[in-house]
Design a protein around this motif. Structure first.
Motif, short mmCIF file in Angstrom:
data_model
loop_
_atom_site.label_atom_id
_atom_site.label_comp_id
_atom_site.label_asym_id
_atom_site.label_seq_id
_atom_site.Cartn_x
_atom_site.Cartn_y
_atom_site.Cartn_z
N LEU A 46 0.82 -1.21 0.00
CA LEU A 46 0.00 0.00 0.00
C LEU A 46 0.86 1.26 0.00
O LEU A 46 1.87 1.34 0.70
N SER A 47 0.43 2.25 -0.77
CA SER A 47 1.08 3.55 -0.77
C SER A 47 0.43 4.41 0.31
O SER A 47 -0.43 5.25 0.04
N LEU A 48 0.84 4.18 1.57
CA LEU A 48 0.25 4.92 2.70
C LEU A 48 0.93 6.27 2.91
O LEU A 48 0.28 7.29 3.07
N GLN A 49 2.25 6.27 3.01
CA GLN A 49 3.11 7.45 3.16
C GLN A 49 3.08 8.09 4.54
O GLN A 49 4.09 8.62 5.00
N SER A 50 1.95 8.07 5.23
CA SER A 50 1.88 8.61 6.59
C SER A 50 0.65 8.05 7.29
O SER A 50 -0.30 7.60 6.64
N GLY A 51 0.69 8.10 8.63
CA GLY A 51 -0.47 7.69 9.41
C GLY A 51 -1.15 8.85 10.09
O GLY A 51 -2.00 8.66 10.96
N ASP A 52 -0.79 10.08 9.69
CA ASP A 52 -1.36 11.27 10.32
C ASP A 52 -2.16 12.07 9.31
O ASP A 52 -1.68 12.35 8.21
N GLY B 228 2.06 -4.84 2.97
CA GLY B 228 3.26 -4.02 3.08
C GLY B 228 2.85 -2.58 2.85
O GLY B 228 1.72 -2.28 2.46
N ALA B 229 3.78 -1.65 3.08
CA ALA B 229 3.44 -0.24 2.88
C ALA B 229 4.69 0.61 2.77
O ALA B 229 5.73 0.29 3.33
N ASP B 230 4.54 1.72 2.03
CA ASP B 230 5.55 2.78 2.01
C ASP B 230 5.15 3.82 3.04
O ASP B 230 3.99 4.27 3.06
N ILE B 231 6.10 4.23 3.88
CA ILE B 231 5.86 5.30 4.85
C ILE B 231 7.06 6.23 4.86
O ILE B 231 8.21 5.77 4.88
N ILE B 232 6.80 7.53 4.83
CA ILE B 232 7.84 8.55 4.86
C ILE B 232 7.99 9.06 6.29
O ILE B 232 7.01 9.42 6.94
N HIS C 189 8.44 -0.44 3.87
CA HIS C 189 9.46 0.33 3.17
C HIS C 189 9.47 1.73 3.79
O HIS C 189 8.51 2.49 3.61
N VAL C 190 10.52 2.06 4.49
CA VAL C 190 10.62 3.34 5.20
C VAL C 190 11.54 4.27 4.43
O VAL C 190 12.66 3.90 4.06
N ARG D 246 11.59 1.81 11.17
CA ARG D 246 12.16 0.53 10.72
C ARG D 246 12.15 -0.49 11.84
O ARG D 246 11.91 -1.68 11.61
N ALA D 247 12.41 -0.04 13.06
CA ALA D 247 12.37 -0.95 14.20
C ALA D 247 10.97 -1.50 14.40
O ALA D 247 10.78 -2.69 14.69
#
Length: 441
Positions: A270-276, A309-313, A340-341, A371-372
């Motif tokens: 998933l292309s999430l990028q942020s949780g906020d 899985g997901a991308d998060i910045i 993927h961070v 990452r942790a």
């Protein structure tokens, strides 16, 4: 987003064409088209051969590593012709054209045409015209380029879409790829048939903004219809996998296929990028936090055991500690496994580069914490599979991937073979598996 090509080791053989691929799965697919077109152009007849770099522009680090690899290739191959293309070449052609090591720079549209490779000085072209990069936004269609194999791969990638109509404030990729363009459904199906007929057990559909597939085609078919059509018309495909998707665009047919089609792999990135929510708005994303959580919950009900899985910045401009904590927490709330961070890296020309920046050391700290969290989630995932039965597609040296894309070690099996295996445990990196039965791919 994807990892970079890290080890660049090209041959010094006369007449050899090497393609060095950085970045995403779409680049991997396109590199096979480029190799064929370069051969058709006659590059294989040149003394010293040629090295073609298919670059990525997703981060500044991606561009830096490409330039470093180009310099190394020139030192190792002084007689080779070096051609640079891909997203970084499209967005920053002058930077690569200014490198003494580079003979030719091609844009993302030009790289897929044999005639472009004839622009080398060897073919009588003025050597001062090193950059052949047109306006990518003038491209209106994406052709279905046929390939017979993906070199060195146990699975094959098929392009279904290119470009992106959205303008996320951190992203330079639309300027490298242009607006969204879909490959006609018939061409996609024919490509899948060809690769399945050549023995590939798993096909991966890929694109820049894959869930926007079909909007520019007659009747505006969606990704779910394409998936169902492939599975219906190509019975030889044993495993069909999707690359990164935007969950807010997932259509009803796609969700139905996940629920009912066993050959559609239970794994979504998933292309999430942020949780906020505030950061998502400042990124100009089209979803909110709760929508991501609800999507994962709903899909799990349709396909129990699916892996996300997901991308998060980390460290996006203006991100506070509380905002970052929301991204940390969404790892567990969405049940993410393969993370993927990306530490935020300002890309010149994007709105986010002009926003108030988070201190670099804090960006790095937050990326490490994310990452942790991802590593802890992955360890829990590995442990949860102990005692289960998994179908593993062998990639190399007895290593393969489960249907949920988890790495597994069997110590046996040929690349491309699907092996039924019992999971006896894990070593913290991969599942430890014992073959139960095998069937030829």
């Amino acid at each position: 987003m994807s990892a970079l090509a890290k080890d660049v080791d090209v041959a010094k053989e006369a007449g050899r064409i090497d393609v060095v691929t950085f970045g995403c799965r779409l680049n991997t697919y396109e590199s096979e088209v480029m190799r064929r077109e370069a051969e058709n152009a006659g590059l294989g007849a040149l003394d010293g051969g040629a090295v073609i770099f298919n670059t990525c522009a997703v981060t500044g680090e991606a561009v830096r590593q490409a330039r470093q690899a180009i310099r190394k290739a020139r030192r190792d191959n002084p007689a080779a012709r070096i051609i640079v293309t891909g997203c970084a070449a499209q967005t920053e052609p002058e930077k690569f054209a200014a490198m003494d090591e580079v003979d030719l720079v091609l844009g993302n549209e030009e790289k897929l045409k044999a005639n472009s490779y004839r622009a080398l000085p060897d073919f009588g072209v003025n050597d001062t015209e090193k950059a052949r990069v047109n306006d990518i936004f003038s491209v209106r269609e994406t052709a279905g380029h046929m390939v017979d194999a993906i070199e060195g791969r146990a699975r094959a990638f098929v392009q279904v879409q290119n470009g992106c109509d959205h303008r996320c404030t951190f992203c330079i990729i639309p300027y490298g790829r242009g607006n969204s363009r879909s490959v006609p459904m018939g061409a996609v199906v024919e490509q899948v048939k060809r690769l399945a007929g050549n023995g590939y057990a798993e096909i991966v559909l890929t694109g820049v903004d894959m869930t926007s597939f079909g909007a520019d085609l007659p009747g505006a078919p969606k990704l779910g219809k394409l998936v169902k059509t492939i599975l219906r018309q190509v019975p030889d495909v044993k495993r069909l996998r999707l690359s990164s998707i935007d969950s807010i665009e997932a259509d009803d047919d796609l969700l139905d296929a996940l629920a009912t089609e066993a050959r559609l792999m239970p794994h979504l990135h998933l292309s999430l990028q942020s949780g906020d929510d505030m950061i998502l708005k400042r990124m100009k994303r089209r979803h909110l936090r709760d929508q991501s959580i609800r999507f994962c919950e709903d899909v799990r009900k349709l396909r129990p055991g699916i892996v996300f899985g997901a991308d998060i910045i980390a460290g996006f401009p203006t991100e506070t500690e509380a905002m970052f904590e929301n991204s940390l927490e969404i790892v567990e709330e969405c049940g993410l496994t393969h993370l993927h961070v990306f530490p935020f890296s300002p890309r010149e020309g994007t709105p986010a580069a002009r926003m108030p920046q988070v201190r670099r050391e804090l960006v790095k700290q937050r990326a490490a914490r994310l990452r942790a969290a991802g590593e802890a989630a992955y360890q829990r995932h590995l442990s949860s599979l102990a005692g289960s039965r998994q179908s593993v597609l062998i990639e190399r040296d007895g290593l393969g991937r489960t249907e949920g894309f988890t790495l597994a070690a069997l110590g046996t099996g040929a690349p491309g073979e699907i092996v039924e295996a019992g999971i006896t445990g894990h070593d913290g990196i991969r599942l430890i598996a014992a073959p139960l039965a095998a069937r030829a791919a």
